[in-house]
Design a protein around this motif. Structure first.
Motif: not given
Length: 404
Positions: A245-268
């Protein structure tokens, strides 16, 4: 030309973003307590940052982002300045809008009474007439050579001082601003190229012919593709039933590109680009399978396959039988689809700027507009930048990976 500018400064914590190294979670630096640091009111830092970013706003508006460097702390190689020049000088796109947000503000002094401000700053620019925003998210650190008592007294003055947007003269610099030094910004490169070199590279990347050879067809790439673990050599069939589902993938990416999803780890430190891209694919209904997974164990520790966090291992995983279906396509505007992936090969295993068929970076296509393919990625956190932008900075080649 009329410019509409907005600004919003908030004091938040990104503390729920988990920093992970080798699968072990640790708290974000903003939440950690250093016994040698004395925390101070965040308002001190907010006022300094607000003034700095307001002046950036006005200087970008006046088409001279380096006009007041002592206040804005901008340099000719700051990524927002490089991008401004690429858009206005190469792509002939005027700046239409600018806004910023500040979060995760931390103000403290160390045992030597040195004063520091750390924050996460998001700057968004609009160059496309359809309203598409390009965003830059950076962790910054400032040092202020002034006592905390004097800072508390004087910072309120600088944040309330007017900034004349129509003035062509340099803005007056306060005593506080003279004492502010930019120590670091997360977009800094180990080997910075000059602004002129970047612009020349960007022009070349825009005019480059599509790659006719895939990285796997090179001798180095063939050797790299053979170096897979026993887990990665397994053939997976679990993905046979997925529908991307491309639209769901893009929506997620644009939502969390600048605001990382806190439900996942972030590899700084190690780099979060592949982790972010694969979160986006998973949000597009592609299931985790085999070595391609990221989940928290019963012990509370994040566990993941190497192909989830490493750009080259991810691409090798895509090339296997079974699993996610991918095909390397000629890199043209018509071939690129929203939700497709770009893999970047910029350096060899010794860190030299020589391509070797091993991928160092990944990005996801999140927008197609005005004849340009825009991508989003992490480390650093970027939203809707041209696919050529990373290559203009790092060199090398990039490959369009079409996801089925």
């Amino acid at each position: 030309m009329h410019f509409k500018f907005r600004q919003r400064v908030v004091s938040l914590f990104l503390g729920s973003v988990i920093m992970v190294s080798a699968g072990i979670g640790t708290a974000n630096a903003a939440e950690s307590v250093n016994p040698e640091e004395e925390l101070l009111p965040s308002s001190i830092g907010e006022n300094v940052l607000d003034r700095m970013l307001k002046q950036q706003e006005k200087d970008f508006e006046s088409k001279n982002p380096l006009r007041n460097k002592e206040i804005t702390k901008l340099t000719e190689t700051d990524e927002t300045v490089l991008f401004y020049r690429a858009m206005t000088e190469v792509d002939n796109r005027p700046l239409l809008d600018f806004n910023y947000e500040v979060s995760d503000v931390k103000v403290y002094k160390n045992k030597e009474n040195q004063l520091f401000v750390e924050a996460y700053v998001v700057r968004k620019f609009q160059y496309f007439e359809d309203g598409t925003e390009t965003g830059f998210g950076d962790f910054i650190k400032l040092q202020i050579n002034k006592s905390s008592k004097k800072m508390a007294q004087e910072t309120a003055k600088i944040s309330s001082s007017p900034i004349e947007s129509d003035s062509v003269d340099n803005a007056p610099v306060s005593n506080i601003e003279k004492e502010v030094q930019l120590l670091s910004i997360s977009s800094e490169k180990d080997s910075e190229i000059s602004a002129d070199e970047f612009l020349e590279n960007y022009k070349k990347e825009k005019n480059k012919e599509p790659e006719s050879v895939t990285p796997e067809q090179t001798e180095e790439g063939q050797q790299s593709a053979l170096k897979t673990s026993s887990v990665q050599k397994a053939v997976y069939s679990a993905a046979a039933s997925y529908t991307y589902n491309r639209s769901k993938s893009v929506y997620y990416a644009t939502t969390h590109a600048l605001n990382p999803n806190t439900r996942y780890p972030y590899f700084a430190s190690a780099g979060d680009c592949t982790n972010f891209v694969l979160q986006s694919l998973h949000a597009g209904d592609i299931p985790m399978m085999g070595d391609w997974f990221m989940r928290k164990g019963s012990d509370g520790v994040w566990k993941y396959g190497y192909s989830w966090i490493h750009a080259d291992e991810f691409r090798k995983y895509l090339l296997q039988t079974g699993g996610i279906l991918m095909k390397t396509m000629p890199n043209t505007y018509s071939n690129a689809q929203l939700g497709d992936i770009y893999h970047y090969d910029a350096r060899n295993k010794f860190g030299l700027p020589i391509t070797d068929g091993v991928m160092e970076h990944a990005a996801i296509v999140t927008k197609k507009t005005s004849g340009q393919v825009l991508v989003s990625y992490h480390t650093t956190n970027r939203l809707n930048v041209p696919q050529e932008y990373y290559s203009a900075q790092e060199g090398g080649v990039r490959y369009l990976s079409h996801i089925y």
